[in-house]
Design an enzyme around this catalytic site. Structure first.
Site, PDB file in Angstrom:
ATOM      1  N   THR A  25       0.822  -1.206   0.000  1.00  0.00           N
ATOM      2  CA  THR A  25       0.000   0.000   0.000  1.00  0.00           C
ATOM      3  C   THR A  25       0.862   1.264   0.000  1.00  0.00           C
ATOM      4  O   THR A  25       1.825   1.356   0.756  1.00  0.00           O
ATOM      5  CB  THR A  25      -0.877   0.013   1.260  1.00  0.00           C
ATOM      6  N   ARG A  66     -15.478  -8.308  -3.347  1.00  0.00           N
ATOM      7  CA  ARG A  66     -15.253  -7.314  -2.289  1.00  0.00           C
ATOM      8  C   ARG A  66     -14.780  -5.983  -2.876  1.00  0.00           C
ATOM      9  O   ARG A  66     -13.955  -5.946  -3.769  1.00  0.00           O
ATOM     10  CB  ARG A  66     -14.185  -7.811  -1.315  1.00  0.00           C
ATOM     11  N   GLY A 110     -12.827  -2.700  -1.646  1.00  0.00           N
ATOM     12  CA  GLY A 110     -12.047  -2.155  -0.532  1.00  0.00           C
ATOM     13  C   GLY A 110     -12.328  -0.666  -0.349  1.00  0.00           C
ATOM     14  O   GLY A 110     -13.059  -0.042  -1.117  1.00  0.00           O
ATOM     15  N   ASP A 111     -11.714  -0.117   0.669  1.00  0.00           N
ATOM     16  CA  ASP A 111     -11.956   1.287   1.005  1.00  0.00           C
ATOM     17  C   ASP A 111     -11.073   2.264   0.236  1.00  0.00           C
ATOM     18  O   ASP A 111     -11.398   3.452   0.144  1.00  0.00           O
ATOM     19  CB  ASP A 111     -11.682   1.496   2.499  1.00  0.00           C
ATOM     20  N   THR A 147      -4.671   3.364   5.304  1.00  0.00           N
ATOM     21  CA  THR A 147      -4.299   1.972   5.079  1.00  0.00           C
ATOM     22  C   THR A 147      -4.759   1.143   6.275  1.00  0.00           C
ATOM     23  O   THR A 147      -4.746   1.627   7.412  1.00  0.00           O
ATOM     24  CB  THR A 147      -2.775   1.815   4.875  1.00  0.00           C
ATOM     25  N   GLY A 148      -5.192  -0.078   6.013  1.00  0.00           N
ATOM     26  CA  GLY A 148      -5.658  -0.929   7.110  1.00  0.00           C
ATOM     27  C   GLY A 148      -6.816  -1.801   6.656  1.00  0.00           C
ATOM     28  O   GLY A 148      -7.064  -1.940   5.460  1.00  0.00           O
ATOM     29  N   GLY A 163      -9.965  -2.539   5.428  1.00  0.00           N
ATOM     30  CA  GLY A 163     -10.894  -1.669   4.713  1.00  0.00           C
ATOM     31  C   GLY A 163     -12.326  -1.688   5.213  1.00  0.00           C
ATOM     32  O   GLY A 163     -13.012  -0.664   5.161  1.00  0.00           O
TER      33      GLY A 163
HETATM   34  N1  ASP Z   1      -7.333  -0.734   2.955  1.00  0.00           N
HETATM   35  C1  ASP Z   1      -7.036  -1.768   1.976  1.00  0.00           C
HETATM   36  C2  ASP Z   1      -8.188  -2.736   1.901  1.00  0.00           C
HETATM   37  O1  ASP Z   1      -8.776  -3.065   2.914  1.00  0.00           O
HETATM   38  C3  ASP Z   1      -5.784  -2.504   2.316  1.00  0.00           C
HETATM   39  C4  ASP Z   1      -4.612  -1.541   2.325  1.00  0.00           C
HETATM   40  O2  ASP Z   1      -4.170  -1.194   1.212  1.00  0.00           O
HETATM   41  O3  ASP Z   1      -4.172  -1.137   3.376  1.00  0.00           O
HETATM   42  O4  ASP Z   1      -8.496  -3.203   0.822  1.00  0.00           O
END
Ligand code: ASP
Length: 176
Positions: free
Chosen positions: A43, A71, A73-74, A94-95, A97
């Site tokens: 990320t 899915r 993601g965020d 990041t985390g 999502g």
């Molecule tokens: N936030 C992203 C997800 O949950 C993962 C990441 O890139 O940190 O898809």
């Protein structure tokens, strides 16, 4: 803009493939930072503020191994994993999502600044250190406001991060 199209093989990643082999028949999932690997790629989030106080955010996700089919993601969802507004702040997250979506995390930081008059630092700490934790979410963010203030909080063990402004430069992994 001209963009090269690549074969699927170009995107193959042995680390991710091996990770998926280990967990594919389970309900477990892994983010790029939830496992140790030698080359730290994954990320990437960035925020910037120019001399006129215009701010911007960008997020490129490292993805999630063994995510459910379909899915979303965020990272690309404005307000959840990313947000920018000259009146408040630019945020890149990041985390996990699911929790960033549920908490509308990036926008939540901006809301605390706009509606409660929090500073960038106060808003970021409240959202990552309290509100996200309360709903069970782990991760962090990088953020900047129109005055060039920077905040990079996380509630995980560490977060690879760096920042540069006319008067300081930071490169860090763990908490100070
Ligand atoms: N936030 C992203 C997800 O949950 C993962 C990441 O890139 O940190 O898809």
């Amino acid at each position: 803009m001209q963009v090269d199209l690549m074969d699927d093989a170009y995107f193959f990643d042995q680390f991710r493939y091996d990770q998926w082999q280990r967990i594919k028949d389970t309900t477990h999932f892994q983010l790029d930072h939830s496992a140790t690997k030698k080359n730290k790629i994954g990320t990437v989030g960035a925020v910037a503020c120019d001399q006129q106080g215009n701010i911007a955010a960008a997020t490129s996700t490292g993805g999630m191994t063994n995510k459910r089919w379909g899915r979303i993601g965020d990272s690309a969802v404005v307000g959840a994993g990313i947000y920018a507004n000259n009146h408040t702040c630019a945020v890149s997250c990041t985390g996990s999502g699911e929790y960033f979506l549920r908490g509308v995390v990036a926008y939540d930081v901006a809301c605390l600044m706009e509606y409660k008059d929090y500073s960038l630092e106060q808003a970021c700490r409240e959202v990552i250190g309290q509100r996200l934790l309360r709903i069970g979410g782990d991760g962090g963010l990088v953020a900047v406001d129109g005055q060039g203030n920077i905040s990079m909080p996380f509630n995980t063990e560490g977060m690879y991060r760096a920042s540069k402004s006319p008067d300081h430069e930071i490169i860090a992994i763990y908490s100070e």
